[in-house]
Design a protein around this motif. Structure first.
Motif, short mmCIF file in Angstrom:
data_model
loop_
_atom_site.label_atom_id
_atom_site.label_comp_id
_atom_site.label_asym_id
_atom_site.label_seq_id
_atom_site.Cartn_x
_atom_site.Cartn_y
_atom_site.Cartn_z
N TYR A 195 0.82 -1.20 0.00
CA TYR A 195 0.00 0.00 0.00
C TYR A 195 0.86 1.26 0.00
CZ TYR A 195 -4.26 -2.73 0.83
OH TYR A 195 -5.32 -3.59 0.70
N ASN A 196 1.97 1.24 0.73
CA ASN A 196 2.88 2.38 0.72
C ASN A 196 3.46 2.60 -0.67
OD1 ASN A 196 2.50 2.98 3.43
ND2 ASN A 196 4.26 1.78 4.11
N LEU A 197 3.76 1.51 -1.36
CA LEU A 197 4.30 1.60 -2.72
C LEU A 197 3.25 2.19 -3.66
CD1 LEU A 197 6.47 1.02 -4.85
CD2 LEU A 197 5.57 -1.32 -5.00
N ILE A 198 2.00 1.72 -3.54
CA ILE A 198 0.92 2.26 -4.39
C ILE A 198 0.77 3.75 -4.15
CG2 ILE A 198 -1.58 2.24 -4.74
CD1 ILE A 198 -1.48 -0.78 -4.10
N GLU A 249 -5.18 6.42 0.64
CA GLU A 249 -4.87 6.59 2.06
C GLU A 249 -5.97 6.00 2.95
OE1 GLU A 249 -2.09 10.61 1.90
OE2 GLU A 249 -4.26 10.82 2.17
N LYS A 250 -7.23 6.24 2.58
CA LYS A 250 -8.34 5.73 3.37
C LYS A 250 -8.40 4.21 3.34
CE LYS A 250 -13.40 5.52 3.57
NZ LYS A 250 -14.69 6.05 3.04
N TYR A 251 -8.30 3.62 2.16
CA TYR A 251 -8.44 2.17 2.05
C TYR A 251 -7.24 1.45 2.65
CZ TYR A 251 -12.85 2.07 -0.42
OH TYR A 251 -14.19 2.16 -0.73
N LYS A 252 -6.07 2.05 2.52
CA LYS A 252 -4.89 1.50 3.20
C LYS A 252 -5.14 1.44 4.70
CE LYS A 252 -0.33 2.94 4.74
NZ LYS A 252 0.67 4.02 4.76
N LYS A 253 -5.56 2.55 5.27
CA LYS A 253 -5.78 2.63 6.72
C LYS A 253 -6.85 1.64 7.17
CE LYS A 253 -7.42 5.82 10.30
NZ LYS A 253 -7.95 7.18 10.59
N LYS A 254 -7.98 1.61 6.48
CA LYS A 254 -9.11 0.78 6.91
C LYS A 254 -8.83 -0.72 6.75
CE LYS A 254 -11.85 4.00 8.35
NZ LYS A 254 -12.18 4.07 9.79
N ILE A 255 -8.23 -1.11 5.65
CA ILE A 255 -7.97 -2.53 5.43
C ILE A 255 -6.95 -3.05 6.44
CG2 ILE A 255 -7.02 -4.24 3.82
CD1 ILE A 255 -8.26 -2.48 1.56
N LEU A 256 -5.90 -2.27 6.71
CA LEU A 256 -4.93 -2.67 7.72
C LEU A 256 -5.56 -2.69 9.11
CD1 LEU A 256 -1.77 -0.79 6.42
CD2 LEU A 256 -2.15 -3.26 6.43
N TYR A 271 -9.38 -2.10 -6.46
CA TYR A 271 -8.00 -2.57 -6.55
C TYR A 271 -7.35 -2.66 -5.17
CZ TYR A 271 -3.08 -2.88 -7.73
OH TYR A 271 -1.77 -3.29 -7.80
N MET A 272 -7.64 -1.70 -4.31
CA MET A 272 -7.07 -1.73 -2.96
C MET A 272 -7.56 -2.96 -2.19
SD MET A 272 -4.98 0.83 -2.59
CE MET A 272 -4.83 1.16 -0.82
N LEU A 273 -8.81 -3.34 -2.36
CA LEU A 273 -9.33 -4.56 -1.75
C LEU A 273 -8.71 -5.80 -2.38
CD1 LEU A 273 -13.13 -3.74 -1.33
CD2 LEU A 273 -11.52 -4.21 0.52
N THR A 274 -8.58 -5.77 -3.71
CA THR A 274 -8.03 -6.92 -4.43
C THR A 274 -6.62 -7.23 -3.97
OG1 THR A 274 -9.40 -6.46 -6.37
CG2 THR A 274 -7.46 -7.82 -6.72
#
Length: 260
Positions: free
Chosen positions: A35-38, A56-63, A217-220
């Protein structure tokens, strides 16, 4: 801005799925690195502010969902993912009837072909009913898989017999039993068949479509890991995918399309 930034050096080989790890304990850290790379590559490519905010939102929430699961707060973990699906909404790119789904491009004017297989000696003479999912009376045999919850039988289908063969571990011809499955196309499907290599359904003039793709894509990413560690009972790479399936159930979606 539309699609242009996605073609501006955003793609790199580190983002090609599947992502292979040796140990389950490395999953969370590696997912954070992805996610940081994306995020970095999106900023470097000149992504619009909304796209950056989505990442940023999807990174935070999925983690957060993964971490909550590790702390045995499974209800919170699932709620986080369900809220992300509600955020994605029912844009036609993300949710559609099977016959209209962007997961199957080029097939909208013809019958979709699906296949189901079972391994075992053909002398078992599987009936048509045997090739469907396990009945509820046999729920004790339903296993823990990427997009199915133990005790809740699911119907896994591939759109080629070759896909079935891959998914069942390349069985010998004598042990490979495959049958076509005809669906009427009215099933409501959540589209996780999105890839960093594939922009076929995006349009440079449809910024909302690009944002929908990015959320999916963030979920995938979180569901596209393969971990080599053997003899595991628990599989971290199933946390998000199974939460997606439970959210789909609550949202009255019939299934998920995803890449093998």
């Amino acid at each position: 801005m539309g699609l242009s930034w996605l073609n501006n050096n955003f793609i790199c080989k580190e983002l090609y799925a599947p992502f292979i790890l040796n140990k389950d304990c490395d999953y969370e850290d590696d997912l954070r690195k992805k996610y940081n790379l994306i995020l970095k590559r999106a900023k470097d490519a000149g992504a619009d502010k909304i796209s950056i905010a989505i990442i940023e939102k999807y990174k935070k929430k999925i983690l957060e969902s993964v971490k909550a699961y590790y702390k045995a707060d499974i209800a919170r973990s699932n709620t986080i993912i369900e809220n992300l699906l509600r955020d994605i909404g029912e844009d036609s790119f993300s949710v559609a009837l099977l016959r209209d789904s962007y997961a199957f491009p080029g097939c909208h004017d013809q019958e979709l072909q699906f296949f189901r297989c079972r391994k075992g000696d053909p002398s078992n003479a599987y009936s048509a009913k045997d090739m469907l999912h396990l009945p509820k009376k046999l729920r004790a045999k339903s296993g823990n898989y990427r997009f199915s919850i133990p005790g809740n039988p699911s119907l896994y289908l591939a759109n080629s017999s070759y896909g079935c063969w891959i998914e069942t571990g390349f069985p010998s011809e004598n042990d490979f039993n495959v049958a076509p499955v005809l669906l009427d196309g009215t099933q409501k499907i959540f589209n996780l068949a999105v890839s960093i290599q594939d922009f076929h359904a995006l349009n440079d003039l449809e910024e909302n479509r690009v944002h929908s793709w990015l959320k999916l894509y963030m979920l995938t990413i979180a569901t596209s890991y393969r971990i080599k560690e053997e003899d595991r009972i628990f599989k971290s790479e199933y946390i998000v995918s199974q939460a997606i399936m439970m959210a789909c159930k609550r949202l009255n979606y019939d299934g998920v399309a995803y890449y093998s």
